[in-house]
Write a protein that holds these residues in place. Sequence first.
Motif, PDB file in Angstrom:
ATOM      1  N   GLY A  97      -5.303  -8.112  -2.732  1.00  0.00           N
ATOM      2  CA  GLY A  97      -4.098  -8.311  -3.529  1.00  0.00           C
ATOM      3  C   GLY A  97      -3.998  -7.433  -4.758  1.00  0.00           C
ATOM      4  O   GLY A  97      -3.232  -7.718  -5.675  1.00  0.00           O
ATOM      5  N   ASN A  98      -4.778  -6.351  -4.789  1.00  0.00           N
ATOM      6  CA  ASN A  98      -4.786  -5.476  -5.962  1.00  0.00           C
ATOM      7  C   ASN A  98      -4.070  -4.164  -5.624  1.00  0.00           C
ATOM      8  O   ASN A  98      -4.594  -3.334  -4.877  1.00  0.00           O
ATOM      9  CB  ASN A  98      -6.246  -5.207  -6.367  1.00  0.00           C
ATOM     10  N   GLU A  99      -2.854  -4.009  -6.181  1.00  0.00           N
ATOM     11  CA  GLU A  99      -2.086  -2.796  -5.863  1.00  0.00           C
ATOM     12  C   GLU A  99      -2.787  -1.546  -6.373  1.00  0.00           C
ATOM     13  O   GLU A  99      -2.525  -0.445  -5.916  1.00  0.00           O
ATOM     14  CB  GLU A  99      -0.672  -2.903  -6.460  1.00  0.00           C
ATOM     15  N   GLY A 100      -3.669  -1.723  -7.354  1.00  0.00           N
ATOM     16  CA  GLY A 100      -4.346  -0.567  -7.939  1.00  0.00           C
ATOM     17  C   GLY A 100      -5.700  -0.271  -7.335  1.00  0.00           C
ATOM     18  O   GLY A 100      -6.519   0.415  -7.946  1.00  0.00           O
ATOM     19  N   GLU A 104      -8.845   2.235  -8.510  1.00  0.00           N
ATOM     20  CA  GLU A 104     -10.217   1.768  -8.752  1.00  0.00           C
ATOM     21  C   GLU A 104     -11.223   2.698  -8.072  1.00  0.00           C
ATOM     22  O   GLU A 104     -12.259   3.033  -8.638  1.00  0.00           O
ATOM     23  CB  GLU A 104     -10.403   0.339  -8.209  1.00  0.00           C
ATOM     24  N   LEU A 105     -10.900   3.114  -6.861  1.00  0.00           N
ATOM     25  CA  LEU A 105     -11.801   4.025  -6.141  1.00  0.00           C
ATOM     26  C   LEU A 105     -11.914   5.362  -6.863  1.00  0.00           C
ATOM     27  O   LEU A 105     -12.978   5.967  -6.906  1.00  0.00           O
ATOM     28  CB  LEU A 105     -11.305   4.266  -4.716  1.00  0.00           C
ATOM     29  N   LEU A 134      -8.391  -6.871   5.182  1.00  0.00           N
ATOM     30  CA  LEU A 134      -9.465  -6.192   5.913  1.00  0.00           C
ATOM     31  C   LEU A 134      -9.244  -4.675   6.014  1.00  0.00           C
ATOM     32  O   LEU A 134     -10.195  -3.908   5.794  1.00  0.00           O
ATOM     33  CB  LEU A 134      -9.642  -6.815   7.313  1.00  0.00           C
ATOM     34  N   PRO A 135      -8.030  -4.201   6.309  1.00  0.00           N
ATOM     35  CA  PRO A 135      -7.857  -2.740   6.398  1.00  0.00           C
ATOM     36  C   PRO A 135      -8.174  -2.045   5.070  1.00  0.00           C
ATOM     37  O   PRO A 135      -8.838  -1.007   5.052  1.00  0.00           O
ATOM     38  CB  PRO A 135      -6.377  -2.571   6.769  1.00  0.00           C
ATOM     39  N   GLN A 136      -7.720  -2.639   3.958  1.00  0.00           N
ATOM     40  CA  GLN A 136      -7.985  -2.041   2.647  1.00  0.00           C
ATOM     41  C   GLN A 136      -9.469  -2.106   2.298  1.00  0.00           C
ATOM     42  O   GLN A 136     -10.043  -1.138   1.804  1.00  0.00           O
ATOM     43  CB  GLN A 136      -7.160  -2.759   1.561  1.00  0.00           C
TER      44      GLN A 136
END
Length: 284
Positions: A97-100, A104-105, A134-136
């Motif tokens: 649920g983190n659009e950012g 972060e990566l 899961l995909p993210q």
Amino acid sequence: MIDTHGHIYLEDYDADRAEMLERASQAGVTHILCPAVSSATHDRLLELCGKYPKTSQEKRPPLTCEQSGADDNFAPTAVGVPTCRPMMGVHPTEVNGNEGWREELEIVEDHLATGRFCAVGEVGIDLHWSHDFLPQQTEAFERQIELALRYDLPIAVHCRDAWAETLAVLERYRGRNLRGVMHAFSGGMAEYQRVTALGDFVFGVGGPVTYKRNLWPELLPQMAREHIVLETDAPWLAPVPHRGERNEPAWLTYIQAAVAAILSVSEAEVDESTTQNAKRIFGL
Ligand SMILES: [Zn+2]
């Protein structure tokens, strides 16, 4: 002893961090490896590891009163304290649920380029709270494995309710000399064998080894001695007799004692082998 997984830079320790580290030193903990979670706590992580960079064997000059100001949460104590070494990575649940999450990566990638980290971690897949991301989580895990390979670092893997998915990713890197630790390992012999087939991996034994029902009495005697490391996962997973309390690295002694009892060896033997294993994997 080496605590291979402790989040001791968190606010949980702001009130008594110096005392907590002194207790760890007195318990025989020489190193605490600190996994990152997200950019929200990177400053704390780096500040702690910048202030406790020396081994407990090294002598430190006593501090003056001004230097040990109470407003400084990370002030070193006058006695020896464990060396705290940072890892860098995005925790899988921080992707949920983190659009950012892609930013972060990028932050992780920038940090790793500075060369001051002992591992990429903690990274992995966690489907305990939700399967929706899961995909993210998979993409984040893969990108961080690529970074570990690029910088020749071990990975600290967090896998919760996601064995099939985590092993599927790890097995895509077979033959690439990937190495690391399966933090808070919760699998069985089958998972142990699949992971060890991939390269130099060790398995983190923590507080649950002291709980009434746990996997370790069956698993530990079947594992190669060079695959075992100790960890607290502080502030979580406190061992008996402190279960439910805030965990801390000094309590690694309870985990060490439980491992020694299961393997019918001395605590000194557990200390020696797990310390060597941690040094090998993390290049300490
Ligand atoms: Zn952790």
